[in-house]
Design a protein around this motif. Structure first.
Motif, PDB file in Angstrom:
ATOM      1  N   LYS A  74       0.947  -1.033  -0.092  1.00  0.00           N
ATOM      2  CA  LYS A  74       0.062   0.030  -0.035  1.00  0.00           C
ATOM      3  C   LYS A  74       0.977   1.154   0.074  1.00  0.00           C
ATOM      4  O   LYS A  74       0.657   2.047  -0.757  1.00  0.00           O
ATOM      5  CB  LYS A  74      -0.920   0.071   1.133  1.00  0.00           C
ATOM      6  N   ILE A  75       1.968   1.264   0.944  1.00  0.00           N
ATOM      7  CA  ILE A  75       2.872   2.469   0.813  1.00  0.00           C
ATOM      8  C   ILE A  75       3.614   2.609  -0.411  1.00  0.00           C
ATOM      9  O   ILE A  75       3.629   3.844  -0.872  1.00  0.00           O
ATOM     10  CB  ILE A  75       3.785   2.141   1.955  1.00  0.00           C
ATOM     11  N   ILE A  76       4.071   1.661  -0.887  1.00  0.00           N
ATOM     12  CA  ILE A  76       4.714   1.803  -2.377  1.00  0.00           C
ATOM     13  C   ILE A  76       3.741   2.293  -3.290  1.00  0.00           C
ATOM     14  O   ILE A  76       3.992   3.340  -4.104  1.00  0.00           O
ATOM     15  CB  ILE A  76       5.214   0.336  -2.744  1.00  0.00           C
ATOM     16  N   LYS A  77       2.659   1.611  -3.347  1.00  0.00           N
ATOM     17  CA  LYS A  77       1.573   2.228  -4.257  1.00  0.00           C
ATOM     18  C   LYS A  77       1.274   3.715  -4.007  1.00  0.00           C
ATOM     19  O   LYS A  77       0.979   4.323  -5.135  1.00  0.00           O
ATOM     20  CB  LYS A  77       0.378   1.418  -4.059  1.00  0.00           C
ATOM     21  N   TYR A  78       1.234   4.229  -2.897  1.00  0.00           N
ATOM     22  CA  TYR A  78       0.751   5.517  -2.622  1.00  0.00           C
ATOM     23  C   TYR A  78       1.993   6.428  -3.035  1.00  0.00           C
ATOM     24  O   TYR A  78       1.605   7.383  -3.840  1.00  0.00           O
ATOM     25  CB  TYR A  78       0.679   5.748  -0.910  1.00  0.00           C
ATOM     26  N   PHE A  79       3.157   6.202  -2.748  1.00  0.00           N
ATOM     27  CA  PHE A  79       4.319   6.875  -3.282  1.00  0.00           C
ATOM     28  C   PHE A  79       4.435   6.743  -4.863  1.00  0.00           C
ATOM     29  O   PHE A  79       4.537   7.909  -5.721  1.00  0.00           O
ATOM     30  CB  PHE A  79       5.459   6.185  -2.733  1.00  0.00           C
ATOM     31  N   LYS A  80       3.903   5.828  -5.581  1.00  0.00           N
ATOM     32  CA  LYS A  80       4.032   5.857  -7.152  1.00  0.00           C
ATOM     33  C   LYS A  80       2.867   6.646  -7.603  1.00  0.00           C
ATOM     34  O   LYS A  80       3.114   6.858  -8.752  1.00  0.00           O
ATOM     35  CB  LYS A  80       4.137   4.510  -7.344  1.00  0.00           C
ATOM     36  N   ASN A  81       1.673   6.729  -7.055  1.00  0.00           N
ATOM     37  CA  ASN A  81       0.644   7.301  -7.618  1.00  0.00           C
ATOM     38  C   ASN A  81       0.039   8.439  -7.034  1.00  0.00           C
ATOM     39  O   ASN A  81      -0.579   9.282  -7.626  1.00  0.00           O
ATOM     40  CB  ASN A  81      -0.456   6.401  -7.470  1.00  0.00           C
ATOM     41  N   LYS A  82       0.893   9.113  -6.118  1.00  0.00           N
ATOM     42  CA  LYS A  82       0.557  10.461  -5.387  1.00  0.00           C
ATOM     43  C   LYS A  82       0.902  11.607  -6.520  1.00  0.00           C
ATOM     44  O   LYS A  82       1.769  11.748  -6.923  1.00  0.00           O
ATOM     45  CB  LYS A  82       1.381  10.709  -4.027  1.00  0.00           C
ATOM     46  N   THR A  83      -0.285  12.403  -6.513  1.00  0.00           N
ATOM     47  CA  THR A  83      -0.044  13.693  -7.340  1.00  0.00           C
ATOM     48  C   THR A  83      -0.192  14.911  -6.548  1.00  0.00           C
ATOM     49  O   THR A  83      -0.811  15.022  -5.457  1.00  0.00           O
ATOM     50  CB  THR A  83      -0.960  13.566  -8.524  1.00  0.00           C
ATOM     51  N   ILE A  84       0.373  16.146  -7.022  1.00  0.00           N
ATOM     52  CA  ILE A  84       0.085  17.376  -6.268  1.00  0.00           C
ATOM     53  C   ILE A  84      -0.334  18.396  -7.334  1.00  0.00           C
ATOM     54  O   ILE A  84       0.108  19.380  -7.358  1.00  0.00           O
ATOM     55  CB  ILE A  84       1.358  17.714  -5.838  1.00  0.00           C
TER      56      ILE A  84
END
Length: 210
Positions: free
Chosen positions: A186-196
């Motif tokens: 979940k954490i790896i997925k968050y980092f890869k998909n997070k946008t700003i």
């Protein structure tokens, strides 16, 4: 996982951590009493006071983590009426942990928020016999000189330090760790998909340089 990441970054084995998000202690089921003592010592109103994003207390060390994603570290005081208490509270603790004057750091350099966290955090750690780290968590491409800028105002030693780490540092520590399972995924997925948000050309920007 928190202990593992911090231990890897600072090179010290940590254990028995309590994590306090936005001042709320699950153990006390309330605002963390130790933080409130520091707030009162330095003249802060409890309802309008210093609030680190994350506080981590281990068996040896107290961490204040101030996390920045889109915002930066330039902050100024909107109420200068209690500046004297910051300078005189804790038996003139300010003069023990800062090289520079209050006005230089809080007003001229616009590091008011970091000033308060360093002041309160070092004082709290001293009361509890703990080491202290003020951790500024930023994006790898931003505020690369914050360590140099802020440290020149501080009286650091082996027991109290200011460090800059990046979100990308945390990502790499987790990615390369021996951890496995749903939480890591979940954490790896968050980092890869997070946008700003979008850039000037209307293109969606990824948050992290990974």
């Amino acid at each position: 996982m928190v202990e593992m990441v911090l231990s890897s970054i600072i090179g010290v084995t940590l254990k028995s951590s309590e994590i306090i998000y936005w001042s709320y202690s699950q153990k006390e089921n309330s605002i963390w009493s130790e933080l409130n003592k520091a707030r009162e010592e330095f003249g802060e109103e409890i309802q309008r006071s210093s609030e680190p994003d994350i506080i981590i207390k281990t068996d040896t060390t107290l961490f204040f983590i101030e996390a920045k994603l889109t915002a930066g570290n330039e902050t100024i005081s909107r109420n200068t009426s209690n500046s004297k208490k910051y300078e005189t509270g804790g038996d003139n603790w300010f003069s023990k942990v800062f090289k520079s004057h209050y006005k230089t750091v809080a007003i001229d350099e616009k590091k008011y928020e970091l000033l308060r966290f360093w002041l309160l955090g070092t004082w709290m750690a001293k009361q509890q016999g703990l080491n202290f780290y003020l951790v500024n968590l930023v994006l790898s491409e931003r505020e690369k000189n914050i360590g140099t800028i802020f440290k020149r105002h501080l009286n650091e030693n082996q027991r109290m330090k200011f460090i800059r780490i990046t979100w990308e540092d945390i990502y790499r520590q987790i990615l390369n760790s021996n951890l496995s399972g749903v939480d890591k995924d979940k954490i790896i997925k968050y980092f890869k998909n997070k946008t700003i948000g979008y850039d000037g050309n209307g293109k969606l920007q990824r948050a992290f340089s990974i």
